[in-house]
Design a protein around this motif. Structure first.
Motif, PDB file in Angstrom:
ATOM      1  N   ILE A 409      35.796  50.571  53.311  1.00  0.00           N
ATOM      2  CA  ILE A 409      35.010  50.224  52.129  1.00  0.00           C
ATOM      3  C   ILE A 409      35.183  48.739  51.828  1.00  0.00           C
ATOM      4  CG2 ILE A 409      36.868  50.772  50.503  1.00  0.00           C
ATOM      5  CD1 ILE A 409      34.687  51.796  48.568  1.00  0.00           C
ATOM      6  N   LYS A 410      34.132  48.148  51.260  1.00  0.00           N
ATOM      7  CA  LYS A 410      34.169  46.749  50.852  1.00  0.00           C
ATOM      8  C   LYS A 410      33.882  46.666  49.356  1.00  0.00           C
ATOM      9  CE  LYS A 410      32.189  42.173  51.790  1.00  0.00           C
ATOM     10  NZ  LYS A 410      33.512  41.534  51.936  1.00  0.00           N
ATOM     11  N   MET A 411      34.767  46.015  48.614  1.00  0.00           N
ATOM     12  CA  MET A 411      34.584  45.811  47.173  1.00  0.00           C
ATOM     13  C   MET A 411      34.575  44.307  46.907  1.00  0.00           C
ATOM     14  SD  MET A 411      36.938  48.810  45.408  1.00  0.00           S
ATOM     15  CE  MET A 411      38.498  48.027  45.833  1.00  0.00           C
ATOM     16  N   GLU A 412      33.369  43.761  46.754  1.00  0.00           N
ATOM     17  CA  GLU A 412      33.201  42.319  46.557  1.00  0.00           C
ATOM     18  C   GLU A 412      33.913  41.568  47.690  1.00  0.00           C
ATOM     19  OE1 GLU A 412      34.420  41.462  42.577  1.00  0.00           O
ATOM     20  OE2 GLU A 412      32.925  42.798  41.702  1.00  0.00           O
ATOM     21  N   ASN A 413      34.987  40.840  47.383  1.00  0.00           N
ATOM     22  CA  ASN A 413      35.650  40.025  48.411  1.00  0.00           C
ATOM     23  C   ASN A 413      36.818  40.744  49.075  1.00  0.00           C
ATOM     24  OD1 ASN A 413      37.172  40.061  46.089  1.00  0.00           O
ATOM     25  ND2 ASN A 413      38.026  38.012  46.407  1.00  0.00           N
ATOM     26  N   LEU A 414      36.930  42.064  48.866  1.00  0.00           N
ATOM     27  CA  LEU A 414      38.047  42.820  49.425  1.00  0.00           C
ATOM     28  C   LEU A 414      37.535  43.931  50.339  1.00  0.00           C
ATOM     29  CD1 LEU A 414      41.044  43.625  49.613  1.00  0.00           C
ATOM     30  CD2 LEU A 414      40.723  44.963  47.519  1.00  0.00           C
ATOM     31  N   SER A 415      37.950  43.888  51.614  1.00  0.00           N
ATOM     32  CA  SER A 415      37.604  44.941  52.566  1.00  0.00           C
ATOM     33  C   SER A 415      38.851  45.758  52.859  1.00  0.00           C
ATOM     34  CB  SER A 415      37.072  44.338  53.874  1.00  0.00           C
ATOM     35  OG  SER A 415      35.850  43.676  53.654  1.00  0.00           O
ATOM     36  N   LEU A 416      38.725  47.088  52.722  1.00  0.00           N
ATOM     37  CA  LEU A 416      39.860  47.976  52.941  1.00  0.00           C
ATOM     38  C   LEU A 416      39.525  48.958  54.056  1.00  0.00           C
ATOM     39  CD1 LEU A 416      40.773  48.786  49.230  1.00  0.00           C
ATOM     40  CD2 LEU A 416      42.016  47.258  50.774  1.00  0.00           C
ATOM     41  N   PRO A 417      40.350  49.026  55.083  1.00  0.00           N
ATOM     42  CA  PRO A 417      40.104  49.985  56.165  1.00  0.00           C
ATOM     43  C   PRO A 417      40.622  51.373  55.787  1.00  0.00           C
ATOM     44  CG  PRO A 417      42.048  48.697  56.660  1.00  0.00           C
ATOM     45  CD  PRO A 417      41.496  48.142  55.370  1.00  0.00           C
ATOM     46  N   ALA A 418      40.074  52.401  56.410  1.00  0.00           N
ATOM     47  CA  ALA A 418      40.525  53.766  56.181  1.00  0.00           C
ATOM     48  C   ALA A 418      42.011  53.875  56.516  1.00  0.00           C
ATOM     49  CB  ALA A 418      39.715  54.731  57.041  1.00  0.00           C
ATOM     50  N   GLY A 419      42.725  54.622  55.682  1.00  0.00           N
ATOM     51  CA  GLY A 419      44.151  54.826  55.905  1.00  0.00           C
ATOM     52  C   GLY A 419      45.046  54.011  55.005  1.00  0.00           C
ATOM     53  N   VAL A 420      44.516  52.909  54.457  1.00  0.00           N
ATOM     54  CA  VAL A 420      45.294  52.092  53.532  1.00  0.00           C
ATOM     55  C   VAL A 420      45.410  52.826  52.196  1.00  0.00           C
ATOM     56  CG1 VAL A 420      45.200  49.979  52.145  1.00  0.00           C
ATOM     57  CG2 VAL A 420      44.798  49.867  54.584  1.00  0.00           C
ATOM     58  N   LYS A 421      46.494  52.606  51.496  1.00  0.00           N
ATOM     59  CA  LYS A 421      46.661  53.185  50.164  1.00  0.00           C
ATOM     60  C   LYS A 421      46.525  52.075  49.121  1.00  0.00           C
ATOM     61  CE  LYS A 421      49.712  56.920  51.702  1.00  0.00           C
ATOM     62  NZ  LYS A 421      48.728  57.984  51.558  1.00  0.00           N
ATOM     63  N   VAL A 422      45.931  52.414  47.981  1.00  0.00           N
ATOM     64  CA  VAL A 422      45.814  51.455  46.888  1.00  0.00           C
ATOM     65  C   VAL A 422      46.580  51.984  45.682  1.00  0.00           C
ATOM     66  CG1 VAL A 422      43.585  50.583  47.667  1.00  0.00           C
ATOM     67  CG2 VAL A 422      43.639  52.474  46.044  1.00  0.00           C
ATOM     68  N   THR A 423      47.140  51.072  44.922  1.00  0.00           N
ATOM     69  CA  THR A 423      47.905  51.420  43.723  1.00  0.00           C
ATOM     70  C   THR A 423      47.268  50.775  42.506  1.00  0.00           C
ATOM     71  OG1 THR A 423      49.978  51.604  44.955  1.00  0.00           O
ATOM     72  CG2 THR A 423      50.154  51.268  42.597  1.00  0.00           C
ATOM     73  N   LEU A 424      47.109  51.563  41.439  1.00  0.00           N
ATOM     74  CA  LEU A 424      46.627  51.051  40.161  1.00  0.00           C
ATOM     75  C   LEU A 424      47.836  50.984  39.233  1.00  0.00           C
ATOM     76  CD1 LEU A 424      43.433  53.294  39.777  1.00  0.00           C
ATOM     77  CD2 LEU A 424      43.713  51.200  41.102  1.00  0.00           C
ATOM     78  N   PRO A 425      48.418  49.809  39.024  1.00  0.00           N
ATOM     79  CA  PRO A 425      49.635  49.678  38.212  1.00  0.00           C
ATOM     80  C   PRO A 425      49.321  49.759  36.718  1.00  0.00           C
ATOM     81  CG  PRO A 425      48.958  47.524  39.017  1.00  0.00           C
ATOM     82  CD  PRO A 425      47.986  48.517  39.596  1.00  0.00           C
ATOM     83  N   ILE A 426      49.322  50.957  36.174  1.00  0.00           N
ATOM     84  CA  ILE A 426      48.883  51.197  34.795  1.00  0.00           C
ATOM     85  C   ILE A 426      49.678  50.368  33.803  1.00  0.00           C
ATOM     86  CG2 ILE A 426      48.558  52.958  33.007  1.00  0.00           C
ATOM     87  CD1 ILE A 426      48.480  55.029  35.278  1.00  0.00           C
ATOM     88  N   LEU A 427      50.999  50.430  33.883  1.00  0.00           N
ATOM     89  CA  LEU A 427      51.825  49.709  32.912  1.00  0.00           C
ATOM     90  C   LEU A 427      51.520  48.223  32.935  1.00  0.00           C
ATOM     91  CD1 LEU A 427      54.191  50.005  30.861  1.00  0.00           C
ATOM     92  CD2 LEU A 427      55.716  49.375  32.739  1.00  0.00           C
ATOM     93  N   TYR A 428      51.417  47.661  34.125  1.00  0.00           N
ATOM     94  CA  TYR A 428      51.143  46.226  34.239  1.00  0.00           C
ATOM     95  C   TYR A 428      49.794  45.881  33.620  1.00  0.00           C
ATOM     96  CZ  TYR A 428      51.174  41.540  36.192  1.00  0.00           C
ATOM     97  OH  TYR A 428      51.173  40.175  36.325  1.00  0.00           O
ATOM     98  N   ILE A 429      48.788  46.682  33.901  1.00  0.00           N
ATOM     99  CA  ILE A 429      47.440  46.419  33.385  1.00  0.00           C
ATOM    100  C   ILE A 429      47.401  46.598  31.872  1.00  0.00           C
ATOM    101  CG2 ILE A 429      45.054  47.260  33.414  1.00  0.00           C
ATOM    102  CD1 ILE A 429      45.639  47.966  36.431  1.00  0.00           C
TER     103      ILE A 429
END
Length: 524
Positions: A409-429
């Protein structure tokens, strides 16, 4: 002899080839692929520690740090690896959890993409399905068609109109705890006040509420299940940072204990469900005043809609008894943990900020006086709602969400290949000054005076219960219970922090007070 020699020679060559193939697979999995992913992210402007075969995750938790002097910055104590990476490398960062690359997603637009796109971003799964079941493999752990099927059946149980039926049960449970506190204050040697560690009582209250509202049973009947679930959680947390392939399959004492506990939990829950189902078969009307009754009714209706009778269930239609048991397991754990945390941190923060405690109490008396609570009045408690939202912003139950990229998947300037994990740091945000202003780490409920959309300026920077299609199904349940508890508390007490209180949040499944919550209660 020559044929035997040729055969042995062929076997040796085959063995060498197998070894080479296995070696290549290991090299590719544990070195080449991680380094390739790391290189890909660095080319896109992302930064993080370089990959090593023997990672050191000792910095992943700072729960052993000393206690905090105030509540304004809990992040240094409870931060996860994702937060550490952001602090070290900036917003565009990644980190390693064992041999797994995780990318921090902090851009609100990207966060929205992750939480709304279930096709590309999947919930992170535990290493083994059997282990996933140990803490309740219910709705949160399903994907695609299975998730849709379960969500459809469970939704009616958490509809706001159904939850209104549970109000009187929640009020009774909360009143029981607060009445016990009143007795303690009256019997205390100090005039009109008592120093109490409220955390155990709040945990018991949350257990009582989920037991009664989910199963129509008292806390005593469900107590054993809660004890087992928490014991199970402690065992699993011990293994959380073990990254040895196949470790979960080994017959270690810890793994055997987890399986034994799981069987005992399932047996207890199955007994509750079987008793209810037998009553239904005998022609008794389904109890529609608890979540289990509503769930069983919804499941029966789903089976009938698909053209199957109650006794004939086709695979993929409705939920099996095992699946219902798993959902009950999830009710118990998630329903208790999240709400107990919200209630205790609300008491701590209102003890630190008596002006907001006063404002909330004035609103409660304006709406209810000393009368019993009702749903219409609860909906009018604007200040109380603002306070709960702010507590969830500063002390979210979960510190991060993780998703697995299922397709490139591509999100604007970020391309992520299948298999990568993403983290949404709730506390930080939730604490980010760029999103919330210079006062981001301060307790200011007024920021929610015009609602969440205004407070966030339309950006996805507040999601304590998740967001999008997979938002926590029990969100309204948890908020209603917390609102009822706080309202009854404010009607009967003023409260402040005890000199014995130590501010030490700790991340154990959810964000908890490590040393309890010593509060001085004064009867009004």
């Amino acid at each position: 002899m020559e044929e035997e020699f040729n055969f042995l020679g062929f076997g040796s060559v085959a063995a060498v080839l197998v070894l080479l193939f296995c070696g290549w697979k290991l090299l590719n999995s544990f070195f080449l692929t991680p380094k390739k992913l790391e290189s890909l992210l660095r080319k896109q402007g992302y930064h993080g520690d370089p990959y090593t075969l023997f990672p050191n995750n000792s910095s992943s938790s700072s729960n052993n740090k000393s206690s905090l002097s105030d509540d304004k910055d809990i992040a240094p104590r409870v931060s996860c690896q994702g937060d550490h990476a952001i602090n070290k490398f900036g917003y565009n960062s990644f980190y390693w959890e064992g041999h797994t690359l995780k990318v921090n997603i902090t851009n609100p637009d990207h966060i929205k993409r992750v939480l709304t796109n279930n096709t590309f971003f999947k919930k992170e799964k535990l290493k083994l399905k059997r282990v996933a079941n140990l803490l309740g493999s219910g709705l949160p752990n399903y994907e695609d068609h299975e998730w849709l099927r379960h969500r459809k059946i469970i939704n009616p149980a958490f509809h706001i109109d159904k939850l209104k039926v549970l109000t009187s049960t929640m009020v009774q449970c909360c009143d029981d705890v607060i009445s016990k506190w009143e007795e303690m204050v009256v019997s205390s040697s100090s005039e009109g006040k008592c120093d109490i560690d409220v955390w155990p009582s709040i945990q018991n209250l949350a257990c009582d509420v989920i037991s009664r509202t989910a199963f129509g049973s008292s806390y005593q009947e469900g107590k054993r299940i809660f004890e087992l679930l928490m014991k199970q959680a402690r065992l699993i947390m011990k293994l959380k940072y073990i990254h040895i392939p196949g470790w979960w399959l080994l017959p270690t004492s810890v793994n055997r204990s987890m399986i034994k506990i799981d069987r005992e939990i399932q047996k207890s829950l199955e007994a509750i469900i079987s008793k209810r189902e037998e009553a239904m078969k005998d022609g008794e009307e389904v109890n529609k005043s608890d979540l289990l009754g509503i769930l069983l009714e919804s499941n029966t209706n789903e089976i009938k809609e698909q053209g199957y009778g109650n006794s004939s269930r086709k695979k993929g239609i409705g939920m099996s008894n095992r699946e219902i048991v798993e959902e009950c397991n999830t009710f118990y754990l998630a329903g208790q943990e999240t709400t107990a945390d919200l209630m205790v941190w609300t008491m701590v923060l209102l003890s630190r900020y008596p002006e907001w405690q006063t404002r909330a109490r004035e609103e409660v008396f304006q709406v209810f006086g000393n009368r019993k609570l009702d749903n219409n009045g609860l909906n009018r408690l604007k200040t109380v709602t603002m306070i709960l939202n702010e507590v969830l912003r500063l002390y979210p139950p979960g510190l991060f969400f993780t998703r697995t990229v299922d397709k490139d998947i591509k999100m604007e300037n970020l391309s992520l290949p299948a298999g990568v994990k993403v983290t949404l740091p709730i506390l930080y945000i939730h604490h980010d000054r760029e999103l919330w202003g210079d006062d981001a780490k301060e307790f200011k409920p007024e920021r929610f005076s015009e609602g969440i959309a205004t407070a966030t300026k339309g950006r996805l920077s507040y999601f304590p219960f998740g967001w999008g299609p997979r938002i926590c199904i029990g969100q309204n349940f948890s908020l209603m219970e917390a609102k009822i508890f706080l309202t009854l508390l404010l009607q009967r007490f003023t409260f402040e922090l005890s000199p014995a209180y130590t501010h030490a949040p700790v991340n154990f499944l959810t964000l908890k007070p490590m040393h309890g919550a010593q509060i001085v209660l004064r009867k009004l």
